[in-house]
Design a protein around this motif. Structure first.
Motif, PDB file in Angstrom:
ATOM      1  N   VAL A  29       0.788  -1.210   0.139  1.00  0.00           N
ATOM      2  CA  VAL A  29       0.079   0.051  -0.006  1.00  0.00           C
ATOM      3  C   VAL A  29       0.757   1.176  -0.054  1.00  0.00           C
ATOM      4  O   VAL A  29       0.411   2.394  -0.596  1.00  0.00           O
ATOM      5  CB  VAL A  29      -1.123   0.128   1.168  1.00  0.00           C
ATOM      6  CG1 VAL A  29      -0.096   0.166   2.761  1.00  0.00           C
ATOM      7  CG2 VAL A  29      -1.840   1.224   1.078  1.00  0.00           C
ATOM      8  N   CYS A  30       2.060   1.086   0.671  1.00  0.00           N
ATOM      9  CA  CYS A  30       2.962   2.300   0.648  1.00  0.00           C
ATOM     10  C   CYS A  30       3.483   3.025  -0.519  1.00  0.00           C
ATOM     11  O   CYS A  30       3.766   3.949  -0.954  1.00  0.00           O
ATOM     12  CB  CYS A  30       4.142   1.914   1.489  1.00  0.00           C
ATOM     13  SG  CYS A  30       3.470   1.095   3.014  1.00  0.00           S
ATOM     14  N   THR A  31       3.513   1.799  -1.471  1.00  0.00           N
ATOM     15  CA  THR A  31       4.176   2.145  -2.744  1.00  0.00           C
ATOM     16  C   THR A  31       3.230   3.135  -3.648  1.00  0.00           C
ATOM     17  O   THR A  31       3.726   3.716  -4.595  1.00  0.00           O
ATOM     18  CB  THR A  31       4.413   0.945  -3.546  1.00  0.00           C
ATOM     19  OG1 THR A  31       3.244   0.153  -3.837  1.00  0.00           O
ATOM     20  CG2 THR A  31       5.491   0.118  -3.154  1.00  0.00           C
ATOM     21  N   MET A  32       1.924   3.319  -3.249  1.00  0.00           N
ATOM     22  CA  MET A  32       1.250   4.189  -4.069  1.00  0.00           C
ATOM     23  C   MET A  32       1.753   5.684  -3.951  1.00  0.00           C
ATOM     24  O   MET A  32       1.625   6.461  -5.023  1.00  0.00           O
ATOM     25  CB  MET A  32      -0.209   4.060  -3.627  1.00  0.00           C
ATOM     26  CG  MET A  32      -1.486   3.912  -4.615  1.00  0.00           C
ATOM     27  SD  MET A  32      -2.858   3.826  -3.774  1.00  0.00           S
ATOM     28  CE  MET A  32      -2.842   2.274  -3.176  1.00  0.00           C
ATOM     29  N   CYS A  33       2.323   5.965  -2.796  1.00  0.00           N
ATOM     30  CA  CYS A  33       2.663   7.323  -2.621  1.00  0.00           C
ATOM     31  C   CYS A  33       4.220   7.282  -2.446  1.00  0.00           C
ATOM     32  O   CYS A  33       4.974   8.209  -2.328  1.00  0.00           O
ATOM     33  CB  CYS A  33       2.027   7.869  -1.361  1.00  0.00           C
ATOM     34  SG  CYS A  33       0.331   8.131  -1.748  1.00  0.00           S
ATOM     35  N   HIS A  34       4.964   6.121  -2.356  1.00  0.00           N
ATOM     36  CA  HIS A  34       6.272   6.120  -1.945  1.00  0.00           C
ATOM     37  C   HIS A  34       7.143   5.127  -3.165  1.00  0.00           C
ATOM     38  O   HIS A  34       8.381   5.191  -2.943  1.00  0.00           O
ATOM     39  CB  HIS A  34       6.505   5.542  -0.723  1.00  0.00           C
ATOM     40  CG  HIS A  34       6.060   6.594   0.347  1.00  0.00           C
ATOM     41  ND1 HIS A  34       6.675   7.763   0.720  1.00  0.00           N
ATOM     42  CD2 HIS A  34       5.249   6.387   1.578  1.00  0.00           C
ATOM     43  CE1 HIS A  34       5.998   8.542   1.665  1.00  0.00           C
ATOM     44  NE2 HIS A  34       5.235   7.456   2.180  1.00  0.00           N
ATOM     45  N   ALA A  50      10.886  10.902  -0.998  1.00  0.00           N
ATOM     46  CA  ALA A  50      10.453   9.689  -0.441  1.00  0.00           C
ATOM     47  C   ALA A  50       9.797   9.126  -1.513  1.00  0.00           C
ATOM     48  O   ALA A  50       8.720   8.501  -1.308  1.00  0.00           O
ATOM     49  CB  ALA A  50       9.658   9.893   0.627  1.00  0.00           C
ATOM     50  N   ARG A  51      10.381   8.693  -2.696  1.00  0.00           N
ATOM     51  CA  ARG A  51       9.788   7.721  -3.869  1.00  0.00           C
ATOM     52  C   ARG A  51      10.711   6.723  -4.206  1.00  0.00           C
ATOM     53  O   ARG A  51      11.951   6.970  -3.914  1.00  0.00           O
ATOM     54  CB  ARG A  51       9.498   8.768  -4.969  1.00  0.00           C
ATOM     55  CG  ARG A  51       8.592   9.986  -4.683  1.00  0.00           C
ATOM     56  CD  ARG A  51       8.250  10.700  -5.860  1.00  0.00           C
ATOM     57  NE  ARG A  51       7.613  12.001  -5.356  1.00  0.00           N
ATOM     58  CZ  ARG A  51       7.087  13.017  -6.218  1.00  0.00           C
ATOM     59  NH1 ARG A  51       7.225  12.725  -7.515  1.00  0.00           N
ATOM     60  NH2 ARG A  51       6.779  14.182  -5.688  1.00  0.00           N
ATOM     61  N   GLY A  52      10.436   5.916  -4.909  1.00  0.00           N
ATOM     62  CA  GLY A  52      11.413   4.890  -5.522  1.00  0.00           C
ATOM     63  C   GLY A  52      11.706   3.823  -4.507  1.00  0.00           C
ATOM     64  O   GLY A  52      12.312   2.875  -4.885  1.00  0.00           O
ATOM     65  N   PHE A  53      10.901   3.691  -3.481  1.00  0.00           N
ATOM     66  CA  PHE A  53      10.865   2.455  -2.571  1.00  0.00           C
ATOM     67  C   PHE A  53      10.139   1.229  -3.205  1.00  0.00           C
ATOM     68  O   PHE A  53       9.100   1.212  -3.604  1.00  0.00           O
ATOM     69  CB  PHE A  53      10.160   2.889  -1.323  1.00  0.00           C
ATOM     70  CG  PHE A  53      11.016   3.732  -0.478  1.00  0.00           C
ATOM     71  CD1 PHE A  53      12.091   3.469   0.578  1.00  0.00           C
ATOM     72  CD2 PHE A  53      10.730   5.345  -0.401  1.00  0.00           C
ATOM     73  CE1 PHE A  53      12.639   4.290   1.290  1.00  0.00           C
ATOM     74  CE2 PHE A  53      11.506   6.315   0.421  1.00  0.00           C
ATOM     75  CZ  PHE A  53      12.592   5.572   1.145  1.00  0.00           C
ATOM     76  N   GLU A  54      10.864   0.098  -2.771  1.00  0.00           N
ATOM     77  CA  GLU A  54      10.225  -1.383  -3.102  1.00  0.00           C
ATOM     78  C   GLU A  54       9.702  -1.986  -1.882  1.00  0.00           C
ATOM     79  O   GLU A  54      10.354  -1.668  -0.985  1.00  0.00           O
ATOM     80  CB  GLU A  54      11.161  -1.848  -4.003  1.00  0.00           C
ATOM     81  CG  GLU A  54      11.450  -1.411  -5.147  1.00  0.00           C
ATOM     82  CD  GLU A  54      12.163  -1.952  -6.116  1.00  0.00           C
ATOM     83  OE1 GLU A  54      12.717  -3.198  -5.964  1.00  0.00           O
ATOM     84  OE2 GLU A  54      12.721  -1.624  -7.213  1.00  0.00           O
ATOM     85  N   VAL A  55       8.686  -2.770  -2.455  1.00  0.00           N
ATOM     86  CA  VAL A  55       8.201  -3.472  -0.849  1.00  0.00           C
ATOM     87  C   VAL A  55       9.453  -4.333  -0.342  1.00  0.00           C
ATOM     88  O   VAL A  55      10.471  -4.809  -0.805  1.00  0.00           O
ATOM     89  CB  VAL A  55       6.945  -4.551  -1.502  1.00  0.00           C
ATOM     90  CG1 VAL A  55       6.608  -5.481  -0.454  1.00  0.00           C
ATOM     91  CG2 VAL A  55       5.989  -3.832  -1.895  1.00  0.00           C
ATOM     92  N   GLY A  56       9.490  -4.161   0.882  1.00  0.00           N
ATOM     93  CA  GLY A  56      10.570  -4.756   1.910  1.00  0.00           C
ATOM     94  C   GLY A  56      11.749  -3.850   2.054  1.00  0.00           C
ATOM     95  O   GLY A  56      12.539  -4.037   3.107  1.00  0.00           O
ATOM     96  N   ASP A  57      11.741  -2.698   1.216  1.00  0.00           N
ATOM     97  CA  ASP A  57      12.472  -1.633   1.646  1.00  0.00           C
ATOM     98  C   ASP A  57      12.304  -1.058   3.146  1.00  0.00           C
ATOM     99  O   ASP A  57      11.320  -1.268   3.442  1.00  0.00           O
ATOM    100  CB  ASP A  57      12.735  -0.311   0.716  1.00  0.00           C
ATOM    101  CG  ASP A  57      13.459  -0.879  -0.583  1.00  0.00           C
ATOM    102  OD1 ASP A  57      14.090  -1.855  -0.567  1.00  0.00           O
ATOM    103  OD2 ASP A  57      13.197  -0.042  -1.641  1.00  0.00           O
ATOM    104  N   ILE A  58      13.493  -0.346   3.498  1.00  0.00           N
ATOM    105  CA  ILE A  58      13.232   0.324   5.045  1.00  0.00           C
ATOM    106  C   ILE A  58      12.849   1.729   4.399  1.00  0.00           C
ATOM    107  O   ILE A  58      13.522   2.325   4.143  1.00  0.00           O
ATOM    108  CB  ILE A  58      14.573   0.297   5.932  1.00  0.00           C
ATOM    109  CG1 ILE A  58      14.797  -0.859   6.395  1.00  0.00           C
ATOM    110  CG2 ILE A  58      14.185   1.245   7.207  1.00  0.00           C
ATOM    111  CD1 ILE A  58      15.932  -1.278   7.280  1.00  0.00           C
ATOM    112  N   ARG A  59      11.596   1.834   4.790  1.00  0.00           N
ATOM    113  CA  ARG A  59      11.091   3.267   4.361  1.00  0.00           C
ATOM    114  C   ARG A  59      11.669   4.505   5.286  1.00  0.00           C
ATOM    115  O   ARG A  59      11.487   5.526   4.922  1.00  0.00           O
ATOM    116  CB  ARG A  59       9.349   3.291   4.335  1.00  0.00           C
ATOM    117  CG  ARG A  59       8.794   4.657   4.166  1.00  0.00           C
ATOM    118  CD  ARG A  59       8.926   5.343   3.034  1.00  0.00           C
ATOM    119  NE  ARG A  59       8.287   6.737   3.021  1.00  0.00           N
ATOM    120  CZ  ARG A  59       9.188   7.778   3.435  1.00  0.00           C
ATOM    121  NH1 ARG A  59      10.349   7.604   3.926  1.00  0.00           N
ATOM    122  NH2 ARG A  59       8.678   9.012   3.549  1.00  0.00           N
ATOM    123  N   GLY A  60      11.599   3.978   6.558  1.00  0.00           N
ATOM    124  CA  GLY A  60      12.281   5.122   7.627  1.00  0.00           C
ATOM    125  C   GLY A  60      12.063   4.283   9.002  1.00  0.00           C
ATOM    126  O   GLY A  60      12.132   3.120   9.016  1.00  0.00           O
TER     127      GLY A  60
END
Ligand code: HEC
Length: 191
Positions: free
Chosen positions: A146-151, A172-182
């Motif tokens: 769900v986070c990837t919609m905006c990140h 805060a873009r270009g993240f993939e599922v499993g990455d540490i967002r923060g």
């Protein structure tokens, strides 16, 4: 400098006592921090999901902008701690990490690269901050679908435009599922 035996004995006694106290204290403070993060994250998720259901991701961005800092301030005031979120790649510059948080975030990336699951990555420490003994705790936040919609990498042009308008310096873009967002970050006064 000459060191008297009594001074050494006293130092040993004092340090020993501090260490025993810290062990017990740190476990209780980690537990309380995890609880606080659970309810903070729950409140954020609730706002996000209801805003997305009502108006889709573009509308939810507006809600996030107002609701996220409000929820953090409320959670902080309630406990007399600082509770917030930070990241190595920021959306809102107001969430910028301080030197301690920056070092911990980098450590989290190293641990993830060594194979640790972000869901279990956290760090706790007593520090002296502005002359005050303080307990600090951080917990990594993984990127979910769900986070990837905006990140994520495939953000729609509408979402990108809404983000550009509100966050001209967004990283805060270009993240993939499993990455540490923060990470969630907590500071408790620990006199
Ligand atoms: C609807 C779009 C949207 C979705 C979906 C979303 N975010 Fe965000 N995110 C934002 C916005 C907007 C901000 C900036 C909030 C602010 O101004 O404090 C933000 C900020 C953050 C921050 C604070 C650090 C920073 O960069 O300022 C973290 C951490 C974060 N999001 C993690 C997540 C995670 C994890 C998910 C999935 C569970 C997620 N986000 C889903 C829009 C979104």
């Amino acid at each position: 400098m000459r060191i008297f035996p009594t001074a050494i004995a006293m130092a040993v006694a004092l340090c020993g006592a501090t260490a025993a106290f810290a062990d017990e204290d740190i476990a209780a403070r980690i537990g309380a921090s995890r609880e606080a993060i659970k309810s903070f994250a729950g409140a954020l998720q609730e706002q996000l999901v209801s805003a997305m259901t009502a108006g889709g991701p573009t509308a939810a961005i507006e809600v996030c902008k107002i609701a996220a800092p409000d929820i953090a301030a409320e959670a902080s005031d309630e406990r007399g701690w600082h509770i917030g979120r930070t990241s190595l790649k920021l959306r809102n510059p107001a969430n910028a990490p301080d030197a301690w948080e920056l070092a911990v975030l980098r450590g989290f990336e190293t641990r993830k690269a060594a194979g640790e699951d972000p869901a279990g990555i956290d760090h706790a420490e007593f520090v002296v901050r502005d002359g005050q003994r303080t307990f600090r705790y951080m917990k990594a936040i993984g990127t979910q679908p769900v986070c990837t919609m905006c990140h994520g990498t495939g953000i729609t042009p509408e979402v990108a435009a809404a983000l550009d308008a509100l966050y001209p310096e967004d990283q805060a873009r270009g993240f993939e599922v499993g990455d540490i967002r923060g990470a969630f970050s907590i500071a408790q006064p620990a006199p």
